[in-house]
Design a protein around this motif. Structure first.
Motif, PDB file in Angstrom:
ATOM      1  N   CYS A 576       0.872  -1.169   0.000  1.00 36.63           N
ATOM      2  CA  CYS A 576       0.000   0.000   0.000  1.00 36.63           C
ATOM      3  C   CYS A 576       0.910   1.220   0.000  1.00 36.63           C
ATOM      4  O   CYS A 576       1.729   1.392   0.905  1.00 36.63           O
ATOM      5  CB  CYS A 576      -0.869  -0.016   1.264  1.00 36.63           C
ATOM      6  SG  CYS A 576      -1.776   1.506   1.508  1.00 36.63           S
ATOM      7  N   TYR A 582      -7.293  10.902   4.555  1.00 43.49           N
ATOM      8  CA  TYR A 582      -8.659  10.399   4.430  1.00 43.49           C
ATOM      9  C   TYR A 582      -9.605  11.099   5.410  1.00 43.49           C
ATOM     10  O   TYR A 582      -9.191  11.524   6.480  1.00 43.49           O
ATOM     11  CB  TYR A 582      -8.671   8.888   4.696  1.00 43.49           C
ATOM     12  CG  TYR A 582      -7.787   8.132   3.718  1.00 43.49           C
ATOM     13  CD1 TYR A 582      -8.149   8.012   2.378  1.00 43.49           C
ATOM     14  CD2 TYR A 582      -6.588   7.576   4.127  1.00 43.49           C
ATOM     15  CE1 TYR A 582      -7.330   7.347   1.474  1.00 43.49           C
ATOM     16  CE2 TYR A 582      -5.770   6.899   3.237  1.00 43.49           C
ATOM     17  CZ  TYR A 582      -6.145   6.793   1.910  1.00 43.49           C
ATOM     18  OH  TYR A 582      -5.336   6.141   1.024  1.00 43.49           O
ATOM     19  N   PRO A 588     -10.620   4.918   1.800  1.00 38.67           N
ATOM     20  CA  PRO A 588     -10.101   3.949   0.831  1.00 38.67           C
ATOM     21  C   PRO A 588     -10.923   2.657   0.937  1.00 38.67           C
ATOM     22  O   PRO A 588     -11.601   2.436   1.943  1.00 38.67           O
ATOM     23  CB  PRO A 588      -8.663   3.727   1.307  1.00 38.67           C
ATOM     24  CG  PRO A 588      -8.697   4.005   2.764  1.00 38.67           C
ATOM     25  CD  PRO A 588      -9.743   5.058   2.969  1.00 38.67           C
ATOM     26  N   PRO A 589     -10.873   1.798  -0.067  1.00 38.09           N
ATOM     27  CA  PRO A 589     -11.716   0.591  -0.062  1.00 38.09           C
ATOM     28  C   PRO A 589     -11.568  -0.269   1.195  1.00 38.09           C
ATOM     29  O   PRO A 589     -12.536  -0.854   1.660  1.00 38.09           O
ATOM     30  CB  PRO A 589     -11.234  -0.176  -1.294  1.00 38.09           C
ATOM     31  CG  PRO A 589     -10.591   0.841  -2.169  1.00 38.09           C
ATOM     32  CD  PRO A 589     -10.076   1.923  -1.288  1.00 38.09           C
ATOM     33  N   CYS A 590     -10.359  -0.311   1.779  1.00 37.02           N
ATOM     34  CA  CYS A 590     -10.141  -1.178   2.945  1.00 37.02           C
ATOM     35  C   CYS A 590     -10.903  -0.691   4.176  1.00 37.02           C
ATOM     36  O   CYS A 590     -11.059  -1.435   5.141  1.00 37.02           O
ATOM     37  CB  CYS A 590      -8.653  -1.284   3.258  1.00 37.02           C
ATOM     38  SG  CYS A 590      -7.878   0.323   3.472  1.00 37.02           S
ATOM     39  N   PRO A 603      -4.857   3.589   6.276  1.00 35.40           N
ATOM     40  CA  PRO A 603      -5.366   2.391   5.625  1.00 35.40           C
ATOM     41  C   PRO A 603      -5.252   1.154   6.513  1.00 35.40           C
ATOM     42  O   PRO A 603      -4.354   1.054   7.347  1.00 35.40           O
ATOM     43  CB  PRO A 603      -4.456   2.249   4.400  1.00 35.40           C
ATOM     44  CG  PRO A 603      -3.915   3.611   4.155  1.00 35.40           C
ATOM     45  CD  PRO A 603      -3.791   4.241   5.498  1.00 35.40           C
ATOM     46  N   ASP A 604      -6.164   0.231   6.308  1.00 34.79           N
ATOM     47  CA  ASP A 604      -6.126  -1.042   7.022  1.00 34.79           C
ATOM     48  C   ASP A 604      -5.600  -2.087   6.041  1.00 34.79           C
ATOM     49  O   ASP A 604      -6.358  -2.651   5.243  1.00 34.79           O
ATOM     50  CB  ASP A 604      -7.545  -1.387   7.503  1.00 34.79           C
ATOM     51  CG  ASP A 604      -7.602  -2.748   8.174  1.00 34.79           C
ATOM     52  OD1 ASP A 604      -6.520  -3.368   8.349  1.00 34.79           O
ATOM     53  OD2 ASP A 604      -8.703  -3.195   8.515  1.00 34.79           O
ATOM     54  N   THR A 605      -4.299  -2.334   6.121  1.00 34.57           N
ATOM     55  CA  THR A 605      -3.695  -3.240   5.132  1.00 34.57           C
ATOM     56  C   THR A 605      -4.157  -4.687   5.318  1.00 34.57           C
ATOM     57  O   THR A 605      -3.975  -5.505   4.422  1.00 34.57           O
ATOM     58  CB  THR A 605      -2.152  -3.182   5.197  1.00 34.57           C
ATOM     59  OG1 THR A 605      -1.761  -3.316   6.549  1.00 34.57           O
ATOM     60  CG2 THR A 605      -1.614  -1.894   4.631  1.00 34.57           C
ATOM     61  N   CYS A 608      -6.853  -5.158   2.637  1.00 36.70           N
ATOM     62  CA  CYS A 608      -6.490  -4.472   1.391  1.00 36.70           C
ATOM     63  C   CYS A 608      -7.328  -4.989   0.207  1.00 36.70           C
ATOM     64  O   CYS A 608      -7.586  -6.186   0.087  1.00 36.70           O
ATOM     65  CB  CYS A 608      -5.011  -4.697   1.122  1.00 36.70           C
ATOM     66  SG  CYS A 608      -4.429  -3.752  -0.276  1.00 36.70           S
ATOM     67  N   LYS A 609      -7.737  -4.065  -0.636  1.00 36.92           N
ATOM     68  CA  LYS A 609      -8.519  -4.424  -1.831  1.00 36.92           C
ATOM     69  C   LYS A 609      -7.673  -4.144  -3.064  1.00 36.92           C
ATOM     70  O   LYS A 609      -7.172  -3.021  -3.231  1.00 36.92           O
ATOM     71  CB  LYS A 609      -9.805  -3.573  -1.911  1.00 36.92           C
ATOM     72  CG  LYS A 609     -10.633  -3.581  -0.650  1.00 36.92           C
ATOM     73  CD  LYS A 609     -11.251  -4.942  -0.404  1.00 36.92           C
ATOM     74  CE  LYS A 609     -12.143  -4.904   0.842  1.00 36.92           C
ATOM     75  NZ  LYS A 609     -12.514  -6.220   1.312  1.00 36.92           N
ATOM     76  N   CYS A 612      -7.873  -1.034  -5.402  1.00 38.29           N
ATOM     77  CA  CYS A 612      -7.573   0.304  -4.869  1.00 38.29           C
ATOM     78  C   CYS A 612      -6.449   0.959  -5.684  1.00 38.29           C
ATOM     79  O   CYS A 612      -5.501   0.293  -6.094  1.00 38.29           O
ATOM     80  CB  CYS A 612      -7.160   0.174  -3.404  1.00 38.29           C
ATOM     81  SG  CYS A 612      -6.641   1.737  -2.692  1.00 38.29           S
ATOM     82  N   ASN A 614      -4.201   2.734  -4.592  1.00 31.79           N
ATOM     83  CA  ASN A 614      -2.932   2.778  -3.852  1.00 31.79           C
ATOM     84  C   ASN A 614      -2.205   1.436  -3.824  1.00 31.79           C
ATOM     85  O   ASN A 614      -1.099   1.345  -3.297  1.00 31.79           O
ATOM     86  CB  ASN A 614      -3.176   3.206  -2.401  1.00 31.79           C
ATOM     87  CG  ASN A 614      -3.711   4.614  -2.332  1.00 31.79           C
ATOM     88  OD1 ASN A 614      -3.321   5.450  -3.150  1.00 31.79           O
ATOM     89  ND2 ASN A 614      -4.608   4.877  -1.400  1.00 31.79           N
ATOM     90  N   ALA A 615      -2.849   0.403  -4.343  1.00 29.36           N
ATOM     91  CA  ALA A 615      -2.237  -0.930  -4.276  1.00 29.36           C
ATOM     92  C   ALA A 615      -1.185  -1.089  -5.378  1.00 29.36           C
ATOM     93  O   ALA A 615      -1.454  -0.808  -6.543  1.00 29.36           O
ATOM     94  CB  ALA A 615      -3.304  -1.998  -4.416  1.00 29.36           C
TER      95      ALA A 615
HETATM   96  S1  SF4 Z   1      -3.914  -0.215  -1.080  1.00 24.39           S
HETATM   97 FE1  SF4 Z   1      -5.111  -1.522   0.226  1.00 24.39          FE
HETATM   98  S2  SF4 Z   1      -4.561  -0.928   2.279  1.00 24.39           S
HETATM   99 FE2  SF4 Z   1      -3.864   0.689   0.926  1.00 24.39          FE
HETATM  100  S3  SF4 Z   1      -5.514   2.149   0.903  1.00 24.39           S
HETATM  101 FE3  SF4 Z   1      -5.862   0.789  -0.768  1.00 24.39          FE
HETATM  102  S4  SF4 Z   1      -7.182  -0.791   0.016  1.00 24.39           S
HETATM  103 FE4  SF4 Z   1      -6.325   0.269   1.756  1.00 24.39          FE
END
Ligand code: SF4
Length: 683
Positions: A576, A582, A588-590, A603-605, A608-609, A612, A614-615
């Motif tokens: 991430c 935020y 974020p999706p998580c 973020p909550d890794t 993780c989605k 996203c 950011n992934a």
């Molecule tokens: S990459 Fe994963 S952990 Fe990071 S913000 Fe996106 S969903 Fe959340």
């Protein structure tokens, strides 16, 4: 995608670099000690005995401003800083011996060519005290030639063992240093014959002793860890009590002392009966704590009248100076906690701070002017001046503290962090800081209090964004938001560099893995596309050593811009990389649909989605992606009637996201050539 992150592995991955850093610091300290204490002769090392022979009055120069026979050797640095080495031993022959030893620690005269700074001369000169404390005085010796001749190897070993067991920072290593240095100078006939310590070096510098000293140094420096939330709260609570709650009362006491007591130069007041005004003023309490206090000594006095009659009467002697010094030290220690936390200065830099270094501009802003010292091979390196902003409340507290200090002539030292109690060590400021840190540890019940840990704490706090700690800092600065605190911190180059260093330490490898994988073309995800685009723009910056600089600058830039930084491995091959701030309505999706507590949102890794933005998905994730696809296909194959239409659509979407990433990873790309983005997979 469910996250299989092994927390233990991650904790280890985070802690390892910090421990490595502590080990490196300990190793550097130990090797400096060895380098300074003995070695091969270098250059014009026999100068002292020749000078003594040529000039029996001992008036030859030890610096532009000092002669050998002075008891203060003064060195002026380029930045205007004065370094003073003092010789105040009360031991017979003490100053004669110590001067011969310390002369050889002056950069120009160090026989092994390793001492490059007058600050080192002064620092290592403190070791002479440990000769007295652990070797000479306990054996009833002084530093005369007769005593020196009686020193034996067992005596030295007992002294070293005692210094080791006392556990006071640096006593053991510095005693070891000065003994090895003395023996070495003696063996090389660099000091007067009668002052030589005629002991074979290999009887003291044994493998076992070296190992033990090294372990002690390592054990001491290992303590440089961030403070826990509880430790930080205790220290801040202690600091705020003395600087905010007790300060007004102490100012009243100060005024009373100035107006009513200071005229009594002898340091005590004699009253024939209890003086209620003194007792009330000096005995004032805040939250049940006596802020200053006083001592009384009932006693009897005899006088002879003019008629020759002997009269005896009772009186009370009031003393207050020691109590006032303790109160001053409590306030100073409180300031030291806040100052260390807010500025991130090192112990040596704190030790040098003068009240004049804290200035207030026309618009009321406080600044502390410091000289920063980094490693340098240049003997003429005297540090670099820097200016750090101070919050108003801290500037005001220091101004008041200066007034508290001006009560008595001997309390009016310019050094801010001078220990008023036991003022004989006024010139040894580094020891004063250690003493204060030890005392803070004692009163707050915390082990290993050290200025370095404050820097670490701020750095870790900004990386991990621990809510409680950030609240403590935000409250201290008086900021409404975390972003304001970040922006303020961004003006402090110490904290910036400390945070950037810590982030780099934590994440450098991850970042290098990321960039290398991206450069190799094995990546997927829009965050990876952004890194690839940056790499393509400035390919040279993303190579070799420069890559580390790029990480550092990138992070420093984000902090300066008030941006949170977040780089964390989410699962095998998935990172991430986020610098978004935020809010509850923009998650974020998580974090979607989650119940969030107050404070900064990160973020909550563990949730993780992969769609996203950011992934960053790297080649290592291929296996996981394939497993995911097969898992989701298994669900679909479970039977058409088992799943709702909505569930089927979501499962199909997940399969598609995983397939897109898998396909992107299969296509080796060139920098800047975008792949299909998993986040674009439609619902
Ligand atoms: S990459 Fe994963 S952990 Fe990071 S913000 Fe996106 S969903 Fe959340």
């Amino acid at each position: 995608m469910s996250n299989q992150l092994d927390n233990e592995d991650l904790a280890q991955a985070i802690n390892r670099p910090l421990e490595e850093e502590a080990k490196e610091a300990a190793s550097a300290e130990f090797h400096e000690l060895l380098d300074f204490s003995h070695g091969d002769l270098d250059g014009d090392s026999g100068s002292l005995l020749a000078k003594i022979e040529d000039d029996p009055t001992l008036s030859f120069r030890t610096s532009d401003q000092s002669s050998y026979n002075d008891n203060r050797w003064l060195y002026a640095t380029r930045s205007g800083e004065k370094v003073i080495v003092t010789f105040t031993s009360r031991l017979a022959g003490g100053n004669e011996l110590y001067k011969q030893l310390i002369y050889h620690l002056i950069p120009e005269f160090h026989p092994y060519g390793k001492v490059r700074s007058y600050r080192s001369t002064r620092t290592y000169s403190y070791a002479c005290d440990y000769l007295d404390w652990y070797l000479l005085s306990p054996n009833g010796l002084d530093a005369t030639p007769e005593s020196i001749r009686t020193i034996t190897v067992p005596m030295i070993n007992r002294a070293l063992d005692m210094a080791r067991d006392e556990g006071i920072y640096r006593h053991y290593s510095f005693l070891y240093f000065i003994l090895a240095f003395w023996i070495s100078l003696s063996a090389q006939k660099l000091i007067s014959r009668e002052l030589r310590l005629d002991i074979p070096l290999n009887k003291v510098v044994t493998k076992a002793r070296q190992k033990s000293v090294q372990e002690k140094v390592a054990a001491e420096t290992q303590g440089w860890k961030p403070y826990t939330e509880g430790e930080l709260s205790s220290m801040v609570e202690y600091a705020l009590f003395w600087t905010e709650e007790a300060m007004p009362t102490l100012m009243e006491i100060r005024d009373f002392i100035v107006e009513s007591l200071s005229v009594h130069k002898v340091g005590f007041l004699v009253r024939s009966k209890p003086d209620l005004e003194i007792e009330e003023m000096l005995g004032k309490k805040v939250k049940g704590v006596t802020v200053c206090g006083y001592e009384t000594r009932p006693t009897k006095a005899k006088i002879t009248s003019s008629s020759g009659r002997e009269l005896e009467y009772d009186y009370i002697a009031y003393t207050w100076k020691n109590n006032y010094r303790v109160a001053l030290d409590n306030v100073m220690q409180g300031i030291l906690v806040l100052f260390s936390l807010i500025t991130g200065l090192r112990s040596s830099e704190l030790a040098e701070l003068d009240f004049d270094d804290i200035t207030q501009s026309g618009d009321g802003e406080y600044t502390v002017n410091v000289v920063r010292f980094k490693t340098s091979n240049d003997p003429n390196y005297f540090g670099e001046p820097d200016a750090i902003p101070l919050p108003d409340f801290l500037g005001e507290i220091i101004t008041q503290f200066k007034q508290l200090r001006e009560v008595e002539v001997h309390m009016r030292t310019r050094k801010v962090f001078y220990c008023a109690k036991g003022g004989k060590v006024a010139s040894i400021m580094a020891r004063s800081i250690q003493k204060s840190m030890k005392r803070i540890g004692e009163v707050t019940g915390i082990d290993g209090v050290h200025p370095h840990r404050f820097r670490k704490t701020i750095a870790e706090m900004l990386i991990n964004r621990s809510e409680r700690n950030i609240d403590v800092i935000r409250m201290l600065f008086g900021h409404r938001s975390y972003k304001m605190t970040l922006r303020y911190i961004a003006r402090n180059p110490y904290i910036i560099s400390s945070v950037a260093e810590a982030i780099e330490t934590h994440y450098a490898q991850d970042f290098i893995n990321l960039v290398s994988a991206v450069q190799g073309g094995g990546y997927s995800g829009s965050a990876a596309e952004r890194i690839a685009a940056k790499s393509a723009e400035k390919p040279l910056l993303f190579k070799g050593k420069l890559l580390r600089m790029t990480i550092y600058n990138y992070i420093a830039y984000l902090i300066e811009a008030g941006e949170p930084v977040f780089i964390k491995r989410a699962s095998v091959g998935v990172y991430c990389v986020s610098n978004d701030e935020y809010s509850a309505d923009q998650l974020p999706p998580c974090l979607e649909g989650k119940c969030l507590s107050d404070g900064p949102i990160q973020p909550d890794t563990s949730n993780c989605k992969l769609d996203c933005k950011n992934a960053v998905v790297l080649s290592d994730a291929k296996g996981e992606l394939e497993k995911n696809i097969s898992f989701y296909r298994g669900l679909l194959d479970g039977g058409p009637g088992m799943l709702s239409r909505l569930s089927r659509r979501e499962i199909e979407r997940q399969i598609k996201i995983n397939e897109v990433h898998l396909s992107n990873l299969g296509n080796t790309k060139c920098f800047g050539k975008a792949s299909v983005v998993a986040g674009d997979v439609v619902q």
